[in-house]
Design a protein around this motif. Structure first.
Motif, mmCIF file in Angstrom:
data_model
loop_
_atom_site.group_PDB
_atom_site.id
_atom_site.type_symbol
_atom_site.label_atom_id
_atom_site.label_comp_id
_atom_site.label_asym_id
_atom_site.label_seq_id
_atom_site.Cartn_x
_atom_site.Cartn_y
_atom_site.Cartn_z
ATOM 1 N N ASP A 5 -5.517 -35.629 -26.369
ATOM 2 C CA ASP A 5 -4.831 -35.925 -27.624
ATOM 3 C C ASP A 5 -5.640 -36.940 -28.419
ATOM 4 O OD1 ASP A 5 -2.409 -34.330 -27.747
ATOM 5 O OD2 ASP A 5 -1.782 -35.431 -25.961
ATOM 6 N N PRO A 7 -5.088 -37.976 -32.090
ATOM 7 C CA PRO A 7 -4.256 -37.714 -33.277
ATOM 8 C C PRO A 7 -4.959 -38.006 -34.600
ATOM 9 C CG PRO A 7 -3.076 -39.005 -31.624
ATOM 10 C CD PRO A 7 -4.504 -38.984 -31.207
ATOM 11 N N HIS A 48 -5.987 -28.455 -36.292
ATOM 12 C CA HIS A 48 -5.068 -28.633 -35.167
ATOM 13 C C HIS A 48 -5.828 -28.944 -33.878
ATOM 14 C CE1 HIS A 48 -2.605 -26.440 -38.114
ATOM 15 N NE2 HIS A 48 -1.632 -27.183 -37.609
ATOM 16 N N TYR A 49 -6.996 -28.291 -33.716
ATOM 17 C CA TYR A 49 -7.786 -28.500 -32.503
ATOM 18 C C TYR A 49 -9.266 -28.589 -32.856
ATOM 19 C CZ TYR A 49 -3.557 -26.780 -30.162
ATOM 20 O OH TYR A 49 -2.258 -26.609 -29.725
ATOM 21 N N ARG A 59 -6.736 -32.228 -29.334
ATOM 22 C CA ARG A 59 -5.571 -31.850 -30.136
ATOM 23 C C ARG A 59 -5.385 -32.924 -31.194
ATOM 24 N NH1 ARG A 59 -1.305 -29.803 -26.565
ATOM 25 N NH2 ARG A 59 -1.502 -31.850 -25.624
ATOM 26 N N VAL A 61 -3.619 -32.317 -34.491
ATOM 27 C CA VAL A 61 -2.376 -32.168 -35.250
ATOM 28 C C VAL A 61 -1.468 -31.218 -34.490
ATOM 29 C CG1 VAL A 61 -1.355 -31.344 -37.426
ATOM 30 C CG2 VAL A 61 -3.511 -32.623 -37.472
ATOM 31 N N ALA A 62 -0.192 -31.539 -34.412
ATOM 32 C CA ALA A 62 0.777 -30.666 -33.744
ATOM 33 C C ALA A 62 0.864 -29.327 -34.480
ATOM 34 C CB ALA A 62 2.145 -31.334 -33.703
ATOM 35 N N GLU A 63 1.085 -28.266 -33.729
ATOM 36 C CA GLU A 63 1.093 -26.931 -34.335
ATOM 37 C C GLU A 63 2.215 -26.727 -35.345
ATOM 38 O OE1 GLU A 63 0.809 -23.691 -31.595
ATOM 39 O OE2 GLU A 63 -0.860 -24.598 -30.496
ATOM 40 N N ASP A 64 3.296 -27.494 -35.246
ATOM 41 C CA ASP A 64 4.375 -27.309 -36.210
ATOM 42 C C ASP A 64 4.117 -28.032 -37.532
ATOM 43 O OD1 ASP A 64 4.703 -29.875 -35.188
ATOM 44 O OD2 ASP A 64 6.886 -29.775 -35.162
ATOM 45 N N LYS A 65 2.975 -28.725 -37.630
ATOM 46 C CA LYS A 65 2.611 -29.422 -38.856
ATOM 47 C C LYS A 65 1.475 -28.687 -39.566
ATOM 48 C CE LYS A 65 5.575 -32.693 -38.032
ATOM 49 N NZ LYS A 65 6.837 -32.741 -38.810
#
Length: 229
Positions: A5, A7, A48-49, A59, A61-65
């Motif tokens: 992670d 961020p 995102h990745y 990782r 950014v979270a996938e839902d963002k």
């Protein structure tokens, strides 16, 4: 998968459901430089990745963002590609800093990640694309050395058609209409043809619409393109 992670603050809320995966190269001289830029608030870019050449997956950014990787782009009628996509960066210096083949460990890390994302969001193979596909006037990545065929054999991307090819003898205008139907933005004819060739005929990228290009595109518009899978 070895996921770390790391961020990035560069994201906001999605406006569309995820329906695409966009593959990039970083186009910078090192992984550290790429990570620095993708996590710098002033740069206002992210993904995102990010996958390093040793196979480490960051990782960001979270996938839902909604990560900020696509810029001004278009694919199959979608113009807010950031809202509709997952962005994956692969560390590679790119055409500006000494473009080279992607490291085997890097692709070995990409394959399960891509498969999981594709299954999780029910993404079709035709919506696993390169940055150059969605922004042909601006981008060349992941470029002609990217192993699309390897992904296609695992049903993670569309194959290059190789079977039952037939030239529809379209005019150039007809080819561009078909290319737009397939998904590309065709306002800039040369850029659109080059992007198509970079993806489906990387050994000859000349911007010329010829019989082979017509054969490939016709096959891709069929329900099940026949390639080496």
């Amino acid at each position: 998968m070895n996921i770390v992670d790391t961020p990035s603050p560069n994201f906001n809320e999605r406006q569309l459901p995820v329906s695409m995966i966009v593959l990039h190269y970083t186009g910078m001289e090192s992984a550290a430089a790429a990570l620095g830029r993708l996590t710098d608030p002033a740069a206002e870019v992210s993904a995102h990745y990010l996958i390093d050449e040793d196979g480490t997956i960051h990782r960001l950014v979270a996938e839902d963002k909604r990560a900020w990787h696509a810029g001004k782009s278009h694919w199959r009628g979608i113009t807010d590609v950031n809202s509709a996509s997952i962005g994956i960066e692969l560390v590679n210096p790119g055409h500006e800093f000494g473009y080279r083949e992607f490291a085997p460990a890097q692709i070995e890390a990409l394959i399960p990640l891509l498969g999981e994302i594709k299954d999780r969001h029910d993404i079709t193979r035709g919506n696993v694309v390169g940055h150059s596909d969605i922004a042909p006037t601006r981008k060349q990545d992941p470029g002609e050395l990217f192993p699309w065929g390897q992904l296609a054999r695992l049903r993670l991307a569309l194959p290059r058609p190789t079977k039952n090819l037939m030239d529809p003898l379209w005019s150039d205008a007809g080819f561009l209409l078909a290319l737009e139907r397939f998904g590309y933005e065709v306002t800039d004819k040369l850029a659109a043809v080059v992007a198509f060739q970079r993806r489906f005929r990387p050994e000859l990228i000349d911007g010329e619409i010829d019989g082979e290009c017509r054969c490939l595109l016709l096959a891709l518009l069929l329900p099940k393109p026949q390639g080496d899978e």
